[in-house]
Motif scaffolding. Sequence first.
Motif, PDB file in Angstrom:
ATOM      1  N   SER A 177       0.834  -1.204   0.000  1.00  0.00           N
ATOM      2  CA  SER A 177       0.000   0.000   0.000  1.00  0.00           C
ATOM      3  C   SER A 177       0.869   1.254   0.000  1.00  0.00           C
ATOM      4  N   ALA A 178       1.928   1.235   0.808  1.00  0.00           N
ATOM      5  CA  ALA A 178       2.830   2.381   0.860  1.00  0.00           C
ATOM      6  C   ALA A 178       3.512   2.613  -0.478  1.00  0.00           C
ATOM      7  N   LEU A 179       3.830   1.527  -1.182  1.00  0.00           N
ATOM      8  CA  LEU A 179       4.460   1.655  -2.495  1.00  0.00           C
ATOM      9  C   LEU A 179       3.484   2.261  -3.494  1.00  0.00           C
ATOM     10  N   ILE A 180       2.272   1.753  -3.505  1.00  0.00           N
ATOM     11  CA  ILE A 180       1.256   2.240  -4.447  1.00  0.00           C
ATOM     12  C   ILE A 180       0.925   3.703  -4.183  1.00  0.00           C
ATOM     13  N   GLU A 181       0.872   4.079  -2.905  1.00  0.00           N
ATOM     14  CA  GLU A 181       0.518   5.453  -2.529  1.00  0.00           C
ATOM     15  C   GLU A 181       1.695   6.405  -2.588  1.00  0.00           C
ATOM     16  N   GLY A 182       2.886   5.900  -2.878  1.00  0.00           N
ATOM     17  CA  GLY A 182       4.043   6.771  -3.013  1.00  0.00           C
ATOM     18  C   GLY A 182       4.768   7.077  -1.732  1.00  0.00           C
ATOM     19  N   ARG A 183       4.387   6.437  -0.635  1.00  0.00           N
ATOM     20  CA  ARG A 183       5.099   6.678   0.626  1.00  0.00           C
ATOM     21  C   ARG A 183       6.407   5.894   0.678  1.00  0.00           C
ATOM     22  N   CYS A 184       6.525   4.856  -0.120  1.00  0.00           N
ATOM     23  CA  CYS A 184       7.775   4.128  -0.287  1.00  0.00           C
ATOM     24  C   CYS A 184       8.079   4.037  -1.775  1.00  0.00           C
ATOM     25  N   ASP A 185       9.354   4.235  -2.120  1.00  0.00           N
ATOM     26  CA  ASP A 185       9.766   4.111  -3.504  1.00  0.00           C
ATOM     27  C   ASP A 185      10.225   2.684  -3.814  1.00  0.00           C
ATOM     28  N   LEU A 186      10.709   2.009  -2.792  1.00  0.00           N
ATOM     29  CA  LEU A 186      11.202   0.638  -2.928  1.00  0.00           C
ATOM     30  C   LEU A 186      10.703  -0.198  -1.766  1.00  0.00           C
ATOM     31  N   ILE A 187      10.520  -1.490  -2.024  1.00  0.00           N
ATOM     32  CA  ILE A 187      10.267  -2.446  -0.946  1.00  0.00           C
ATOM     33  C   ILE A 187      11.506  -3.324  -0.847  1.00  0.00           C
ATOM     34  N   ASP A 188      12.128  -3.306   0.323  1.00  0.00           N
ATOM     35  CA  ASP A 188      13.348  -4.080   0.537  1.00  0.00           C
ATOM     36  C   ASP A 188      13.034  -5.570   0.553  1.00  0.00           C
ATOM     37  N   SER A 189      14.032  -6.382   0.222  1.00  0.00           N
ATOM     38  CA  SER A 189      13.834  -7.830   0.191  1.00  0.00           C
ATOM     39  C   SER A 189      13.565  -8.414   1.569  1.00  0.00           C
ATOM     40  N   SER A 190      13.776  -7.640   2.642  1.00  0.00           N
ATOM     41  CA  SER A 190      13.461  -8.130   3.982  1.00  0.00           C
ATOM     42  C   SER A 190      11.961  -8.173   4.237  1.00  0.00           C
ATOM     43  N   VAL A 191      11.155  -7.532   3.386  1.00  0.00           N
ATOM     44  CA  VAL A 191       9.692  -7.660   3.455  1.00  0.00           C
ATOM     45  C   VAL A 191       9.321  -8.950   2.740  1.00  0.00           C
ATOM     46  N   HIS A 192       8.624  -9.829   3.413  1.00  0.00           N
ATOM     47  CA  HIS A 192       8.300 -11.148   2.849  1.00  0.00           C
ATOM     48  C   HIS A 192       7.110 -11.033   1.894  1.00  0.00           C
ATOM     49  N   LEU A 193       7.420 -11.037   0.602  1.00  0.00           N
ATOM     50  CA  LEU A 193       6.391 -10.861  -0.425  1.00  0.00           C
ATOM     51  C   LEU A 193       6.054 -12.156  -1.156  1.00  0.00           C
ATOM     52  N   ASP A 194       6.547 -13.292  -0.631  1.00  0.00           N
ATOM     53  CA  ASP A 194       6.341 -14.558  -1.325  1.00  0.00           C
ATOM     54  C   ASP A 194       4.875 -14.836  -1.624  1.00  0.00           C
ATOM     55  N   ALA A 195       4.019 -14.546  -0.649  1.00  0.00           N
ATOM     56  CA  ALA A 195       2.591 -14.842  -0.824  1.00  0.00           C
ATOM     57  C   ALA A 195       1.921 -13.889  -1.805  1.00  0.00           C
ATOM     58  N   HIS A 196       2.623 -12.847  -2.217  1.00  0.00           N
ATOM     59  CA  HIS A 196       2.045 -11.847  -3.117  1.00  0.00           C
ATOM     60  C   HIS A 196       2.642 -11.935  -4.520  1.00  0.00           C
ATOM     61  N   MET A 254       0.697  -6.785 -11.372  1.00  0.00           N
ATOM     62  CA  MET A 254       0.933  -5.345 -11.304  1.00  0.00           C
ATOM     63  C   MET A 254       2.111  -4.950 -12.191  1.00  0.00           C
ATOM     64  N   ARG A 255       3.093  -5.827 -12.308  1.00  0.00           N
ATOM     65  CA  ARG A 255       4.192  -5.539 -13.223  1.00  0.00           C
ATOM     66  C   ARG A 255       3.697  -5.563 -14.671  1.00  0.00           C
ATOM     67  N   ARG A 256       2.819  -6.516 -14.973  1.00  0.00           N
ATOM     68  CA  ARG A 256       2.289  -6.619 -16.337  1.00  0.00           C
ATOM     69  C   ARG A 256       1.509  -5.377 -16.726  1.00  0.00           C
ATOM     70  N   THR A 257       0.773  -4.797 -15.776  1.00  0.00           N
ATOM     71  CA  THR A 257      -0.047  -3.623 -16.055  1.00  0.00           C
ATOM     72  C   THR A 257       0.707  -2.317 -15.843  1.00  0.00           C
ATOM     73  N   GLY A 258       1.982  -2.400 -15.520  1.00  0.00           N
ATOM     74  CA  GLY A 258       2.783  -1.198 -15.391  1.00  0.00           C
ATOM     75  C   GLY A 258       2.608  -0.434 -14.092  1.00  0.00           C
ATOM     76  N   GLN A 259       2.010  -1.056 -13.080  1.00  0.00           N
ATOM     77  CA  GLN A 259       1.790  -0.362 -11.813  1.00  0.00           C
ATOM     78  C   GLN A 259       3.038  -0.308 -10.940  1.00  0.00           C
ATOM     79  N   LEU A 260       3.942  -1.228 -11.156  1.00  0.00           N
ATOM     80  CA  LEU A 260       5.194  -1.240 -10.394  1.00  0.00           C
ATOM     81  C   LEU A 260       6.230  -2.014 -11.177  1.00  0.00           C
ATOM     82  N   ARG A 261       7.461  -1.928 -10.711  1.00  0.00           N
ATOM     83  CA  ARG A 261       8.544  -2.699 -11.305  1.00  0.00           C
ATOM     84  C   ARG A 261       8.964  -3.746 -10.285  1.00  0.00           C
ATOM     85  N   ALA A 262       8.721  -5.000 -10.582  1.00  0.00           N
ATOM     86  CA  ALA A 262       9.075  -6.093  -9.678  1.00  0.00           C
ATOM     87  C   ALA A 262      10.301  -6.806 -10.227  1.00  0.00           C
ATOM     88  N   LEU A 263      11.304  -6.969  -9.390  1.00  0.00           N
ATOM     89  CA  LEU A 263      12.554  -7.613  -9.791  1.00  0.00           C
ATOM     90  C   LEU A 263      12.671  -8.954  -9.094  1.00  0.00           C
TER      91      LEU A 263
END
Length: 581
Positions: A318-337, A344-353
């Motif tokens: 949510s913070a990334l989408i709202e612009g409060r964070c520019d990056l999400i560090d790998s220490s945030v567990h995003l496996d389930a997402h 979201m990467r396909r639709t251009g909403q964010l850049r996921a690496l």
Amino acid sequence: MPAKISKPFALILIFAFLFSACQTSSQTDTPVSPPVGGTGGGSPTPVFTPIPPAARTLNICLGDTPNTLYPLGGPNGAARSVLSAIYDGPFDLLNYQYQPVTLTKMPSLADGDAQVNTVSVGRGDEVQNAAGDLVLLDAGARVRPAGCRADNCVVTFDGNNPISMDYMFVQFKFKPGLRWSDGTPLTAEDSVYAFEVASDDATPGTKYIIERTRTYEAADDVTVQWWGKPGFVDPTYYTNFWAPLPKHIWAQFSAKDLLTSDISARTPMGNGAYVIKTWTDTEIRLTKNTNYFRAVEGLPHFDELVFHITPDADTALSALIEGRCDLIDSSVHLDAHTSLLLEMRRTGQLRALFGETPTMEWLALGVNPASYDDAYDPNVQRDRPDFFGDPRLRVAIAQCLDRQKVVDTVLYGLVPVPDTYISASHPSHATGLPIYTFNPVAGMSALNNLGWSDHDNNPSTPRVARGVDRVPPNTKLIINYITTSATQRRQVSEILVQSLTQCGIGLSTTYSPQLDFYAEGPSGPLFGRKFDLAEFAMSTFSFLPPCERFTSAEIPTALNQWIGTNVSGYKNPIFDSACLA
């Protein structure tokens, strides 16, 4: 954290590249109203007052509160991300190649700044023996004489006549102009000081290289030299360097005090792009280090770096989408997402690496269970039938495993199916290896040829032994599959069990609590070698391929207190020799 190279330092190039890539267009001067009048009776001369560029801030969502910012204090993943901005160098590992950062170059045998020399040793000298242990040389010790790299040249010390053995020398040189963030010159003595602190018993981390170091000293302000003990020929000699610590600030503290002191654990002085400004319960704010050695290049491009402590993955997104964070560090567990991130990467909403990690999921076959250690006897009830002794059966099982479906469904197709125990991108990866893709027709044909009969022409029922070597007649091909109760393990096991069943292989699946699964032998099923199939994860942090994990010496047994990584019990003298060489 390893003593040789601090993990935080290995991340700094990621940040450096990031900062270089995030430049904005330069500011333009803005005219203001000219003063009344002028000189020489001409038109008023316009006066331009440049508007200073606005401070640039990079906001990063961090997945946890750092447990410490002391590099030798065992920092967690979140701490390592922060430390990568505070410290830089001495080198980074990129695409399996070491790159010098604060060093002028990586030492090499070809250039002479690394050498293998010989020394004469006698009774009472400390050496590394042929088994890799440090010993005081005495009669009966088995050692490798100078030039020996294999088992067939090992000699036994007679207790009297000196032996010539190899030792290594490595020299490291700093780039000129390195400074700590307070402006104090960074010198070779700071690296020697780091070695001394890392050597202290109070400092956590491995002492393996430290124990095999004969001397580590500063030759001058920019040169550090390392000597190894006789018998220790290290293939990764070029990493035997200790990242500097600010001796002029920290030397007043003991190694034990550095673990908890604020000056080292909360506001450490570094040589990297940023310095700690504030640390609160919710954020860590860093500002640009004006003494950074790459400042002349305009780095870093951000004036401030703010780590927002955001453990919850949904909140971080949510913070990334709202612009409060520019990056999400790998220490945030995003496996389930992962599926959401891909969409979201396909639709251009964010850049996921997405990238490879040093962890591989294993399905180990119990080739030699612990009950075979006193010899296999098919007539003894405690000895499981020797299902896997014949490598042809192991190949048939591989052909009956739909690993591609695991990758496509559980791992979203983001990684390839491995064909060996090192990544296909590793420079030591062998080409031309046999690849056992999912081919149940070939698998069933191989099972038939081995004597595993589909007696009722029903693949869903287990096959039975009809003349299988080392297996009693009429034995059903039912094998036990154990793993932990983690969600991903359940997903993987369900796919693999289904594909094995199609070949007429019966499965009995057990999901064990993690503590029970990884319990020490002989009681634990994994390290006690009491399984047919076991699924688990194994990580590799070494640059070199971890071939030793499959050597005979790594089989957990009662003789080595059940410590070892070769839980399958695989034995191959040719492989052992090749790995050692």
